[in-house]
Scaffold this motif. Sequence first.
Motif, PDB file in Angstrom:
ATOM      1  N   PRO A   1      -4.854   9.927 -25.773  1.00  0.00           N
ATOM      2  CA  PRO A   1      -3.401   9.771 -25.655  1.00  0.00           C
ATOM      3  C   PRO A   1      -2.871  10.398 -24.366  1.00  0.00           C
ATOM      4  O   PRO A   1      -3.520  11.232 -23.741  1.00  0.00           O
ATOM      5  CB  PRO A   1      -2.872  10.503 -26.895  1.00  0.00           C
ATOM      6  N   ALA A   2      -1.664  10.024 -24.004  1.00  0.00           N
ATOM      7  CA  ALA A   2      -1.024  10.559 -22.796  1.00  0.00           C
ATOM      8  C   ALA A   2      -0.662  12.023 -23.016  1.00  0.00           C
ATOM      9  O   ALA A   2      -0.474  12.468 -24.146  1.00  0.00           O
ATOM     10  CB  ALA A   2       0.217   9.738 -22.474  1.00  0.00           C
ATOM     11  N   PRO A   3      -0.576  12.814 -21.928  1.00  0.00           N
ATOM     12  CA  PRO A   3      -0.185  14.227 -22.068  1.00  0.00           C
ATOM     13  C   PRO A   3       1.157  14.355 -22.783  1.00  0.00           C
ATOM     14  O   PRO A   3       2.108  13.633 -22.486  1.00  0.00           O
ATOM     15  CB  PRO A   3      -0.093  14.699 -20.614  1.00  0.00           C
ATOM     16  N   ASN A   4       1.215  15.302 -23.718  1.00  0.00           N
ATOM     17  CA  ASN A   4       2.435  15.447 -24.531  1.00  0.00           C
ATOM     18  C   ASN A   4       3.145  16.783 -24.311  1.00  0.00           C
ATOM     19  O   ASN A   4       4.101  17.104 -25.003  1.00  0.00           O
ATOM     20  CB  ASN A   4       2.098  15.284 -26.016  1.00  0.00           C
ATOM     21  N   HIS A   5       2.669  17.569 -23.346  1.00  0.00           N
ATOM     22  CA  HIS A   5       3.234  18.896 -23.099  1.00  0.00           C
ATOM     23  C   HIS A   5       3.912  18.893 -21.732  1.00  0.00           C
ATOM     24  O   HIS A   5       3.260  18.754 -20.700  1.00  0.00           O
ATOM     25  CB  HIS A   5       2.133  19.945 -23.148  1.00  0.00           C
TER      26      HIS A   5
ATOM     27  N   TYR B   1      -5.669  21.255 -17.128  1.00  0.00           N
ATOM     28  CA  TYR B   1      -5.395  20.554 -18.389  1.00  0.00           C
ATOM     29  C   TYR B   1      -4.945  19.119 -18.104  1.00  0.00           C
ATOM     30  O   TYR B   1      -3.795  18.757 -18.365  1.00  0.00           O
ATOM     31  CB  TYR B   1      -4.302  21.295 -19.182  1.00  0.00           C
ATOM     32  N   PRO B   2      -5.835  18.293 -17.580  1.00  0.00           N
ATOM     33  CA  PRO B   2      -5.416  16.937 -17.181  1.00  0.00           C
ATOM     34  C   PRO B   2      -5.000  16.051 -18.346  1.00  0.00           C
ATOM     35  O   PRO B   2      -4.193  15.137 -18.161  1.00  0.00           O
ATOM     36  CB  PRO B   2      -6.663  16.382 -16.479  1.00  0.00           C
ATOM     37  N   GLN B   3      -5.536  16.301 -19.539  1.00  0.00           N
ATOM     38  CA  GLN B   3      -5.239  15.458 -20.687  1.00  0.00           C
ATOM     39  C   GLN B   3      -4.078  15.980 -21.530  1.00  0.00           C
ATOM     40  O   GLN B   3      -3.654  15.305 -22.467  1.00  0.00           O
ATOM     41  CB  GLN B   3      -6.490  15.335 -21.582  1.00  0.00           C
ATOM     42  N   ASP B   4      -3.581  17.157 -21.190  1.00  0.00           N
ATOM     43  CA  ASP B   4      -2.595  17.796 -22.069  1.00  0.00           C
ATOM     44  C   ASP B   4      -1.227  17.983 -21.433  1.00  0.00           C
ATOM     45  O   ASP B   4      -0.224  17.999 -22.143  1.00  0.00           O
ATOM     46  CB  ASP B   4      -3.116  19.172 -22.513  1.00  0.00           C
ATOM     47  N   ILE B   5      -1.181  18.142 -20.112  1.00  0.00           N
ATOM     48  CA  ILE B   5       0.046  18.610 -19.474  1.00  0.00           C
ATOM     49  C   ILE B   5       0.561  17.635 -18.424  1.00  0.00           C
ATOM     50  O   ILE B   5      -0.219  17.022 -17.683  1.00  0.00           O
ATOM     51  CB  ILE B   5      -0.208  19.996 -18.826  1.00  0.00           C
ATOM     52  N   ILE B   6       1.856  17.497 -18.378  1.00  0.00           N
ATOM     53  CA  ILE B   6       2.550  16.855 -17.277  1.00  0.00           C
ATOM     54  C   ILE B   6       3.555  17.876 -16.745  1.00  0.00           C
ATOM     55  O   ILE B   6       4.302  18.484 -17.509  1.00  0.00           O
ATOM     56  CB  ILE B   6       3.248  15.546 -17.695  1.00  0.00           C
ATOM     57  N   VAL B   7       3.529  18.116 -15.447  1.00  0.00           N
ATOM     58  CA  VAL B   7       4.369  19.135 -14.823  1.00  0.00           C
ATOM     59  C   VAL B   7       5.544  18.472 -14.128  1.00  0.00           C
ATOM     60  O   VAL B   7       5.372  17.474 -13.407  1.00  0.00           O
ATOM     61  CB  VAL B   7       3.568  19.978 -13.814  1.00  0.00           C
TER      62      VAL B   7
END
Length: 434
Positions: free
Chosen positions: A95-99, A125-131
């Motif tokens: 799934p797309a990053p959700n954080h 955290y490439p799979q978890d975070i969008i900054v």
Amino acid sequence: MGSSEMEKGSNFSDEDRVEERKSEMGIENSDKKEEKKSDMGIQKNENSNKKTRRKMFSIFPRCACMRLDDEVPVVETPADEGGFNVEASQKGPGPAPNHLVVMVNGIIGSVEDWKYGAEQFVKAYPQDIIVYRSQSNCSKLTFDGVDVMGTRLAEEVLSVIKRTPHLQKISFVGHSLGGLVCRYAIAKLYEQRSARIVCEQDMECSLNGSTNSCEEEVSKRNIAGLEPMNFITFATPHLGCRGHKQAPAFCGLYSLEKLAASSSWLLGRSGRHLFLKDCDEGKPLLLRMASNSEDLPFISALQSFKRRVAYANTCFDYLVGWSTSSLRRRNELPKHRNLKKVDKYPHIVNVDMATSVSSQEETPTKAKINRYKSQEMEEAMIRGLTKLSWERVDVSFKGSKQRYLAHTAIQVQSYSINSDGADVIQHMIDNFAL
């Protein structure tokens, strides 16, 4: 056969004699000269490679936690609001990053200030975070005041969430004045909803003929509809800059501190907020932000986060003092002789893990607070904010080439020649709650 071999042998001996005579006379064969030149070229290349390696090691200090690899490609896309989204360019099948991690700059800062930190976050955290690096408060806009800037940031975050529907969690990272802006923004975004959870035995209750509903009412707190996770500040003047030694640039001289407070208008409304010179609603804004007010739940919003972390410079930060950035009284600061560096994080000298704080001491009365004495206001802010647990991370750039720029070095504002604060950023990433 014998004569031909003799001729060949004599030829070889004659050539050898000629070569010997040439070498004695200092004359070299052209072929040998080329061979020597090529050997010399190889040696020069090796020497130059060694020099460049030495230069590289001198440019990048030996730091175990510094990430110089590009294992995870990072893409930076401009957002509609003017900020930048930073996320992994090659996403896996999951799934797309959700954080969502919102990073906010300090006074006279820009969206570029958190470029290094944002990329290191996504690499980790490439799979978890969008900054998201905010740009609603940059340059001269940082003079508009904490409340105006916080409102702008809240609106910016709402627009980011609106166009990214898969988000579930949110964290904030603020540098200097940006930490105060984040505190105001989360109070604007705070929501408390009551949800009813149906009991698993509800079916049995109905079968038994019971009319009582097996439901439990649960209070759910969130920030802009997302689960609050980390609230992190770097060199943020939580207690303002008016108190004694809260701005080390004035060398602890009361005369200079008074002069700076009276000149706070040079930094616009933000300066008046930082030096507690505003009284728009009866008392200074930072003092109001140390408790829940009638219109904004400042403390409840902070309390909703899973972690609250304050990174503070112990020395060489001439803009923000150690006490105000670490939320401690001056007599509570660790002794310098007890500070010890850690191998993995060479600039981190002390870590106080979060503990629940008891509020047994008497809270200052309104009469004392209304006098607007800096000591009473500072004490009231400390007691209000430390009702919540905080992790405190003390940082020292003593001995570093960038020690006189500690206020910006703690953030690693750019890929500078000596990125001394890279280990501090890595410490934040390693302890980040996903």
